[in-house]
Motif scaffolding. Structure first.
Motif, PDB file in Angstrom:
ATOM      1  N   GLY A   1      34.988   3.214 -23.793  1.00 53.07           N
ATOM      2  CA  GLY A   1      34.850   5.047 -23.438  1.00 53.07           C
ATOM      3  C   GLY A   1      34.313   5.663 -24.261  1.00 53.07           C
TER       4      GLY A   1
ATOM      5  N   LYS B   1      30.371   5.127 -25.020  1.00 56.65           N
ATOM      6  CA  LYS B   1      29.858   4.723 -24.062  1.00 56.65           C
ATOM      7  C   LYS B   1      29.326   5.655 -23.343  1.00 56.65           C
ATOM      8  CE  LYS B   1      30.876   0.528 -20.670  1.00 56.65           C
ATOM      9  NZ  LYS B   1      29.070  -0.092 -21.071  1.00 56.65           N
TER      10      LYS B   1
ATOM     11  N   ALA C   1      38.032  20.917 -28.170  1.00 58.97           N
ATOM     12  CA  ALA C   1      37.942  19.950 -26.822  1.00 58.97           C
ATOM     13  C   ALA C   1      38.413  18.446 -27.395  1.00 58.97           C
ATOM     14  CB  ALA C   1      36.571  20.005 -25.991  1.00 58.97           C
TER      15      ALA C   1
ATOM     16  N   ILE D   1      36.666  18.122 -23.013  1.00 61.93           N
ATOM     17  CA  ILE D   1      35.659  17.616 -23.804  1.00 61.93           C
ATOM     18  C   ILE D   1      34.469  17.631 -22.426  1.00 61.93           C
ATOM     19  CG2 ILE D   1      34.696  15.264 -24.216  1.00 61.93           C
ATOM     20  CD1 ILE D   1      36.643  14.564 -26.017  1.00 61.93           C
TER      21      ILE D   1
ATOM     22  N   VAL E   1      32.999  20.483 -22.163  1.00 62.89           N
ATOM     23  CA  VAL E   1      31.984  20.829 -22.662  1.00 62.89           C
ATOM     24  C   VAL E   1      31.206  21.028 -22.826  1.00 62.89           C
ATOM     25  CG1 VAL E   1      32.044  21.001 -25.088  1.00 62.89           C
ATOM     26  CG2 VAL E   1      33.782  22.391 -24.653  1.00 62.89           C
ATOM     27  N   ILE E   2      30.846  19.591 -22.829  1.00 66.12           N
ATOM     28  CA  ILE E   2      29.345  18.730 -23.016  1.00 66.12           C
ATOM     29  C   ILE E   2      28.618  18.671 -21.605  1.00 66.12           C
ATOM     30  CG2 ILE E   2      28.701  16.024 -22.464  1.00 66.12           C
ATOM     31  CD1 ILE E   2      30.270  15.689 -25.233  1.00 66.12           C
TER      32      ILE E   2
ATOM     33  N   PHE F   1      27.152  22.392 -21.927  1.00 67.23           N
ATOM     34  CA  PHE F   1      26.005  22.593 -23.454  1.00 67.23           C
ATOM     35  C   PHE F   1      24.463  21.893 -22.665  1.00 67.23           C
ATOM     36  CE2 PHE F   1      29.290  25.014 -25.643  1.00 67.23           C
ATOM     37  CZ  PHE F   1      28.265  25.237 -26.387  1.00 67.23           C
ATOM     38  N   GLN F   2      24.837  20.417 -22.141  1.00 68.19           N
ATOM     39  CA  GLN F   2      23.601  19.754 -21.801  1.00 68.19           C
ATOM     40  C   GLN F   2      23.350  20.083 -20.482  1.00 68.19           C
ATOM     41  OE1 GLN F   2      23.108  17.397 -22.846  1.00 68.19           O
ATOM     42  NE2 GLN F   2      21.826  16.072 -21.427  1.00 68.19           N
TER      43      GLN F   2
ATOM     44  N   VAL G   1      23.056  24.855 -21.514  1.00 65.95           N
ATOM     45  CA  VAL G   1      22.487  25.627 -22.774  1.00 65.95           C
ATOM     46  C   VAL G   1      20.604  24.856 -22.615  1.00 65.95           C
ATOM     47  CG1 VAL G   1      22.532  25.912 -25.605  1.00 65.95           C
ATOM     48  CG2 VAL G   1      24.712  26.519 -23.730  1.00 65.95           C
ATOM     49  N   LEU G   2      21.074  23.825 -22.685  1.00 62.99           N
ATOM     50  CA  LEU G   2      19.993  23.184 -23.021  1.00 62.99           C
ATOM     51  C   LEU G   2      18.863  22.321 -21.535  1.00 62.99           C
ATOM     52  CD1 LEU G   2      21.574  20.030 -25.204  1.00 62.99           C
ATOM     53  CD2 LEU G   2      20.221  22.053 -26.549  1.00 62.99           C
TER      54      LEU G   2
ATOM     55  N   GLN H   1      19.315  20.042 -19.140  1.00 62.81           N
ATOM     56  CA  GLN H   1      18.758  18.740 -18.850  1.00 62.81           C
ATOM     57  C   GLN H   1      19.405  17.948 -18.488  1.00 62.81           C
ATOM     58  OE1 GLN H   1      18.050  17.442 -23.404  1.00 62.81           O
ATOM     59  NE2 GLN H   1      16.836  18.772 -23.171  1.00 62.81           N
TER      60      GLN H   1
ATOM     61  N   ILE I   1      22.112  14.933 -16.752  1.00 69.13           N
ATOM     62  CA  ILE I   1      23.065  13.843 -17.574  1.00 69.13           C
ATOM     63  C   ILE I   1      22.109  12.714 -17.480  1.00 69.13           C
ATOM     64  CG2 ILE I   1      25.338  13.220 -17.903  1.00 69.13           C
ATOM     65  CD1 ILE I   1      26.002  16.065 -17.510  1.00 69.13           C
TER      66      ILE I   1
ATOM     67  N   ALA J   1      26.147   6.738 -14.212  1.00 68.62           N
ATOM     68  CA  ALA J   1      26.755   5.970 -14.313  1.00 68.62           C
ATOM     69  C   ALA J   1      27.983   5.276 -14.871  1.00 68.62           C
ATOM     70  CB  ALA J   1      26.488   4.232 -13.609  1.00 68.62           C
ATOM     71  N   GLU J   2      27.210   4.883 -16.578  1.00 69.83           N
ATOM     72  CA  GLU J   2      27.483   4.877 -17.812  1.00 69.83           C
ATOM     73  C   GLU J   2      28.844   5.385 -18.419  1.00 69.83           C
ATOM     74  OE1 GLU J   2      26.371   1.468 -19.036  1.00 69.83           O
ATOM     75  OE2 GLU J   2      26.733   2.428 -21.573  1.00 69.83           O
ATOM     76  N   ILE J   3      28.204   6.940 -17.950  1.00 69.17           N
ATOM     77  CA  ILE J   3      28.820   7.199 -18.315  1.00 69.17           C
ATOM     78  C   ILE J   3      30.343   7.941 -17.552  1.00 69.17           C
ATOM     79  CG2 ILE J   3      29.527  10.324 -19.066  1.00 69.17           C
ATOM     80  CD1 ILE J   3      26.485  10.207 -19.789  1.00 69.17           C
TER      81      ILE J   3
ATOM     82  N   LEU K   1      31.513   5.324 -16.042  1.00 72.13           N
ATOM     83  CA  LEU K   1      32.501   3.996 -16.026  1.00 72.13           C
ATOM     84  C   LEU K   1      32.978   4.396 -17.839  1.00 72.13           C
ATOM     85  CD1 LEU K   1      33.589   1.233 -15.954  1.00 72.13           C
ATOM     86  CD2 LEU K   1      30.964   0.550 -17.158  1.00 72.13           C
ATOM     87  N   GLY K   2      32.211   5.071 -18.829  1.00 74.16           N
ATOM     88  CA  GLY K   2      33.179   4.936 -20.105  1.00 74.16           C
ATOM     89  C   GLY K   2      34.275   6.120 -19.994  1.00 74.16           C
ATOM     90  N   LEU K   3      34.358   7.245 -19.116  1.00 76.03           N
ATOM     91  CA  LEU K   3      34.874   7.842 -18.882  1.00 76.03           C
ATOM     92  C   LEU K   3      36.401   7.609 -18.691  1.00 76.03           C
ATOM     93  CD1 LEU K   3      33.388  11.399 -17.456  1.00 76.03           C
ATOM     94  CD2 LEU K   3      35.098  10.919 -20.022  1.00 76.03           C
TER      95      LEU K   3
END
Lengths: 261, 248
Positions: free
Chosen positions: A62, A65, A112, B22, B25-26, B29-30, B33-34, B36, B38, B42-44, B46-48
């Motif tokens: 996870g 990914k 975090a 997490i 924060v991500i 910033f994405q 701040v940046l 942009q 994500i 879908a992949e993210i 699934l990862g989470l």
């Protein structure tokens, strides 16, 4: 994508088993050759180990990914000179203030990732049990996370300014020694331990990416020589904040007593 | 069955709370701040989902497997009363878990690169691999020694801070004599040795020992093993950096 994920699952599971194997060999070897007594609740323990292996497997995949690619990419983008100085800007002298967003990101990501760190959750659960509830699970985790946040931010500042690592570490040690003399005895071993548990599966890869990103983009820094040191900060600062947490708790109790009188 | 399911969802919710910082924060910033989007949403997601399931299972396994076996073995050794075997077990646990630690393998390889770039290593083929191998061995040895010292301290009931502060002093003194290229690696190696599986196990071992031995307080005497395991690698790696040119 499904096939890929399955293959990845299989490989990560194999790697996790390989990591757990030496531990299992030591544990069961001593159990059967030296202690020579059947383990109580053996079935439950084996189920627990299976949970740990499957859990870590999913956890690592996870992270791989979802979080690591994005986190590492962000670390790279945030340390990119084009982002820091504006695109096309002529960079004269390096000013440490220009990197404020990097420090902010370092602190936020340090905090975090520490909250999500499984080994810290384990120690917090144990400390809560052993202290009879005096050490709160969340209190300890937040205290450690603040320490890591401060440590990683300070570590990035050090890379930007290129000051010698050991000055900071020695100063940190002096603070730890002074606090040790002033904190209640029961919290000291736990505080020392919390330095080591913070830097694990989640924190190390992201923090390392940040350090390397910084050291490679700042002119005159070597990624090999200056990229190190963030982990050292992340291990030292939580000792200070956990003792600080205990001291703060005692101060609160004393104040309440004074007000109650 | 129904309560089991409820419990499971409760645990998932807890894991979600552990991960929320997490994600925030991500995401912040994405997007802010940046500025942009994500990529690969879908992949993210699934990862989470995997991270959530994994964390939940791991915490369950902790309570079912890692804590009980650590405490059970501490009890068994305390009853058996053999100092030799207890210390041998501590050493094997420290050495065995560290030698195979993936984070350490990565750091050792990187350290060999630093040494090669610094001209510390000869030009002989395989010098870099040798260096990484012996460095890993040194760190594994240091963690084995750390657990032996730490367990011995629990048995004796020595206050931890004299030992740790003494160790800090040693680190500071060695820093001034060790080659500059090894200092950063040495300081970092203290943090990477303690993995996600070792930490709960070692903590349960220490607390179990302090609970089983009369006159020891699990809070004061039981914790501290991890502290030793993060301190001795710094000392051993600094020494390694000083001695390698002479030996290699």
């Amino acid at each position: 994508m499904i096939m890929e994920t399955l293959i990845q699952l299989f490989w990560t599971a194999a790697v996790t088993v390989r990591d757990v194997l030496p531990i299992a060999v030591v544990l069961f070897g001593f159990q059967y050759l030296v202690i020579r007594r059947p383990l109580p609740h053996l079935r439950r323990i084996i189920i627990g180990f299976i949970y740990v292996v499957i859990g870590l497997t999913f956890f690592l995949i996870g992270l791989e990914k979802a979080l690591f690619p994005l986190g590492k990419l962000m670390a790279k983008q945030l340390t990119d000179p084009a982002f820091i100085h504006g695109i096309g800007a002529v960079v004269g002298e390096l000013r440490w203030q220009d990197y404020y967003m990097v420090y902010l990101f370092a602190a936020a990501i340090g905090f975090a990732t520490t909250i999500a760190e499984p080994s810290l959750i384990a120690v917090a659960i144990k400390a809560n049990q052993v202290s009879g509830g005096a050490v709160g699970i969340w209190g300890l985790r937040i205290a450690v996370a603040i320490g890591v946040a401060f440590g990683v931010a300070l570590g990035t500042f050090r890379i930007v300014t290129s000051t010698p690592l050991h000055y900071y570490i020695i100063a940190g040690y002096i603070i730890v020694i002074i606090q040790t003399m002033r904190t209640e005895r029961a919290i000291i071993p736990l505080a020392y331990d919390s330095g080591g548990v913070t830097t694990s599966t989640v924190t190390v890869p992201l923090v390392t990416a940040l350090g390397l990103g910084l050291a490679t983009t700042i002119p005159g820094r070597s990624s090999l020589l200056d990229g190190f040191g963030l982990i050292a900060f992340a291990s030292l600062c939580p000792i200070i904040t956990v003792m600080g947490y205990a001291q703060f708790g005692r101060w609160l109790r004393l104040r309440r007593q004074v007000e109650g009188d | 069955m129904r309560t089991g399911l409820f419990r499971f969802f409760g645990l998932i919710a807890e894991s979600l709370r552990d991960l929320a910082p997490i994600i925030i924060v991500i995401g912040f910033f994405q997007l802010v701040v940046l500025r942009q989007p994500i990529p690969d949403l879908a992949e993210i997601l699934l990862g989470l989902f995997f991270v959530l399931i994994g964390l939940t299972l791991f915490i369950q396994g902790l309570e079912l497997g890692l804590f009980p076996i650590g405490e059970g073995m501490a009890n068994a050794f305390a009853r058996k009363g053999s100092l030799f075997w207890l210390l041998a077990f501590s050493f094997a646990l420290g050495f065995g878990t560290t030698a195979a630690e993936p984070a350490l393998i990565a750091v050792a390889a990187e350290a060999a690169e630093v040494a090669a770039a610094g001209g510390v290593l000869g030009t002989a083929p395989g010098a870099q691999a040798d260096y990484a191998f012996y460095l890993r061995g040194t760190v594994a040895l240091s963690v084995g020694v750390a657990l032996v010292i730490g367990v011995f301290r629990i048995l004796k009931g020595w206050p931890i801070h004299y030992l740790i502060i003494g160790g800090y002093l040693l680190v500071v003194i060695l820093t001034f004599f060790a080659p500059a290229s090894i200092v950063g690696i040495a300081y970092d190696s203290g943090g990477v040795t303690t993995s996600t599986i070792t930490v709960p196990l070692v903590t349960a071992l220490g607390v179990g020992l302090a609970t089983a031995i009369k006159g020891r307080n699990p809070m004061i005497d039981g914790f501290g093993l991890i502290a030793f395991a993060s301190l001795t690698p710094m000392i051993f790696v600094l020494l390694f950096g000083m001695l390698w040119p002479a030996l290699g």
